[in-house]
Design an enzyme around this catalytic site. Sequence first.
Site, PDB file in Angstrom:
ATOM      1  N   ARG A 259      -6.612  18.144  23.197  1.00 42.61           N
ATOM      2  CA  ARG A 259      -5.600  17.753  22.292  1.00 42.61           C
ATOM      3  C   ARG A 259      -6.388  18.154  20.614  1.00 42.61           C
ATOM      4  O   ARG A 259      -7.581  17.944  20.617  1.00 42.61           O
ATOM      5  CB  ARG A 259      -5.153  16.576  22.163  1.00 42.61           C
ATOM      6  CG  ARG A 259      -4.285  16.151  23.594  1.00 42.61           C
ATOM      7  CD  ARG A 259      -3.866  14.719  23.304  1.00 42.61           C
ATOM      8  NE  ARG A 259      -3.196  14.481  24.717  1.00 42.61           N
ATOM      9  CZ  ARG A 259      -3.851  13.753  25.685  1.00 42.61           C
ATOM     10  NH1 ARG A 259      -5.171  13.612  25.686  1.00 42.61           N
ATOM     11  NH2 ARG A 259      -3.138  13.568  26.804  1.00 42.61           N
ATOM     12  N   LYS A 284      -5.704   9.347  22.470  1.00 42.51           N
ATOM     13  CA  LYS A 284      -4.265   8.865  23.047  1.00 42.51           C
ATOM     14  C   LYS A 284      -4.275   8.071  23.847  1.00 42.51           C
ATOM     15  O   LYS A 284      -3.567   7.149  24.052  1.00 42.51           O
ATOM     16  CB  LYS A 284      -3.414  10.438  23.306  1.00 42.51           C
ATOM     17  CG  LYS A 284      -2.105   9.981  23.950  1.00 42.51           C
ATOM     18  CD  LYS A 284      -1.288  11.417  24.201  1.00 42.51           C
ATOM     19  CE  LYS A 284       0.145  10.767  24.578  1.00 42.51           C
ATOM     20  NZ  LYS A 284       0.914  12.169  24.903  1.00 42.51           N
ATOM     21  N   HIS A 357      -1.011  22.526  20.744  1.00 40.48           N
ATOM     22  CA  HIS A 357      -0.480  21.916  21.875  1.00 40.48           C
ATOM     23  C   HIS A 357      -0.108  23.131  22.981  1.00 40.48           C
ATOM     24  O   HIS A 357       0.225  23.034  24.198  1.00 40.48           O
ATOM     25  CB  HIS A 357       0.570  20.932  21.861  1.00 40.48           C
ATOM     26  CG  HIS A 357       0.376  19.716  22.697  1.00 40.48           C
ATOM     27  ND1 HIS A 357      -0.407  18.781  22.525  1.00 40.48           N
ATOM     28  CD2 HIS A 357       1.191  19.345  23.660  1.00 40.48           C
ATOM     29  CE1 HIS A 357      -0.336  17.857  23.597  1.00 40.48           C
ATOM     30  NE2 HIS A 357       0.488  18.210  24.050  1.00 40.48           N
ATOM     31  N   ARG A 360      -2.843  24.271  25.144  1.00 38.28           N
ATOM     32  CA  ARG A 360      -2.797  23.128  26.026  1.00 38.28           C
ATOM     33  C   ARG A 360      -1.996  23.402  27.408  1.00 38.28           C
ATOM     34  O   ARG A 360      -2.280  23.387  28.336  1.00 38.28           O
ATOM     35  CB  ARG A 360      -2.709  21.772  25.411  1.00 38.28           C
ATOM     36  CG  ARG A 360      -2.918  20.466  26.417  1.00 38.28           C
ATOM     37  CD  ARG A 360      -2.623  19.220  25.726  1.00 38.28           C
ATOM     38  NE  ARG A 360      -2.586  18.323  26.511  1.00 38.28           N
ATOM     39  CZ  ARG A 360      -3.688  17.434  27.087  1.00 38.28           C
ATOM     40  NH1 ARG A 360      -4.785  18.045  26.824  1.00 38.28           N
ATOM     41  NH2 ARG A 360      -3.754  16.438  27.766  1.00 38.28           N
ATOM     42  N   HIS A 383      -4.739  13.267  31.372  1.00 38.71           N
ATOM     43  CA  HIS A 383      -3.607  12.545  31.730  1.00 38.71           C
ATOM     44  C   HIS A 383      -4.023  11.050  32.250  1.00 38.71           C
ATOM     45  O   HIS A 383      -4.602  11.289  33.213  1.00 38.71           O
ATOM     46  CB  HIS A 383      -2.465  13.263  32.555  1.00 38.71           C
ATOM     47  CG  HIS A 383      -1.748  14.271  31.497  1.00 38.71           C
ATOM     48  ND1 HIS A 383      -1.051  15.327  32.287  1.00 38.71           N
ATOM     49  CD2 HIS A 383      -1.774  14.584  30.189  1.00 38.71           C
ATOM     50  CE1 HIS A 383      -0.720  16.243  31.368  1.00 38.71           C
ATOM     51  NE2 HIS A 383      -1.012  15.883  30.193  1.00 38.71           N
ATOM     52  N   TYR A 392       4.724  20.717  33.824  1.00 39.67           N
ATOM     53  CA  TYR A 392       4.055  22.073  33.515  1.00 39.67           C
ATOM     54  C   TYR A 392       4.619  22.814  34.821  1.00 39.67           C
ATOM     55  O   TYR A 392       4.296  23.918  34.832  1.00 39.67           O
ATOM     56  CB  TYR A 392       2.465  22.016  33.534  1.00 39.67           C
ATOM     57  CG  TYR A 392       1.870  21.242  32.238  1.00 39.67           C
ATOM     58  CD1 TYR A 392       2.076  21.910  30.955  1.00 39.67           C
ATOM     59  CD2 TYR A 392       1.424  20.176  32.428  1.00 39.67           C
ATOM     60  CE1 TYR A 392       1.917  20.958  30.020  1.00 39.67           C
ATOM     61  CE2 TYR A 392       0.834  19.471  31.569  1.00 39.67           C
ATOM     62  CZ  TYR A 392       1.099  20.043  29.939  1.00 39.67           C
ATOM     63  OH  TYR A 392       0.680  19.499  28.740  1.00 39.67           O
TER      64      TYR A 392
END
Length: 418
Positions: A259, A284, A357, A360, A383, A392
Amino acid sequence: MGVNSMKEALLSDIIQKTREEVQAFEYRCSTMKHYERYWKDLSNHFARHEAKMYSDQLVDQYVSDMKNQLDTGFISNSKYKNVRRAVYLLKDYVNGGSLHWRRMQKPCQRITRPEWIQILACYARHLQKNLKSVGTIRTYRRIAEQFIEYLELKGSPEVSEITPKDVSSFFPHISIRYPKGLHVVLPTIRSFLTFLEVEKLAAPRLSWAVPQYCHRTIPPVSIVTNEEVKKLLQTINRNTPVGKRDYAVLLLAARTGLRRTDISKIRLCDINWRNNSIEVIQEKTETPVALPLLTDVGNAVADYILNARPKSESPYVFLRHCAPYLQMSSAVCYEVTRKAMDRAHIHQNEGERKGPHCLRHAVASQLLEKETPLSVISTILGHKNKNSTKVYLSTDVKKLRFCALGLTGIEVAREELK
């Protein structure tokens, strides 16, 4: 000179002390000339009011007058920004007794009532006790502030006088600002109102006025192809210091899927050159992630550090390229990607995302094409919840075709097809 005594000092003394502090930032002469010009203009403003002693009220009035000139077209937005910055430095010195460089916040509507300010501070501490991440606390507080601003706009009722109607009418108002973000606004306001109820500050069951469900439209995942990534990298001039930095940032995002907040916070000690790895703690999720340092990425980062990075004691890898030479912000990381996409004519249609992003997403898509398990992709992307990676799956068009249902057995007349 103490902080309280500075508010009773001469404006000329405050300007001189601020000037001495600002010199440590190593600003260019042109920047200092801007500040000197507006400090002189501020001094003239004080003189017109026959005042020599520093006054927050007169300073704010000066900024307000300049804002009126901006609104009527007499000055440009860049000039108004420089005025705000010059005044911001003075007020920062008056309030703190010294200067520490930080980015100037955009002007926004302020909550005026001390009662609400205290409640917001208590709510932030409540979120911290419940182990919410820094990013979550920032988001929840910002939305709670907007709810309070809305209440003040309507007439600023007492906390105990908030009605379910006040709550329900807030969502059509906020949906204009967050048309795709109500799924975040609803639980935030419910959390804030529950806090008020538990603390016996608001009427019981007020949180029941918050809708339980909000239809969320999930847009298609926006990715870039390998060929488009090559075009993005080719748009950057690697012969300049800024170009070397931007190339390393873009390549890092395209190869690792980090990120932008994590890229901007990579420290020199986070790179293990012997083991060819990068180890960072994600902002995050606040969880550590270790990624391989690929050869091309390592070469680009090393080229920047050795040949282009400004001399600075900052522990961060990527720095601003204008004084003071401090950590590069995540907003710069976004702008690097956006400008490269504009130059390469990629993602120029309305609604298409342009930030890092997208890169990503591209990393996740490439891993799916290589039949990498979702659990592994989740680990690579950092994650916290493995279900976050399932979005995804929509990027793997080839395998999605196997999921399509045939029309065998569905017999229709020719007229129905028209």
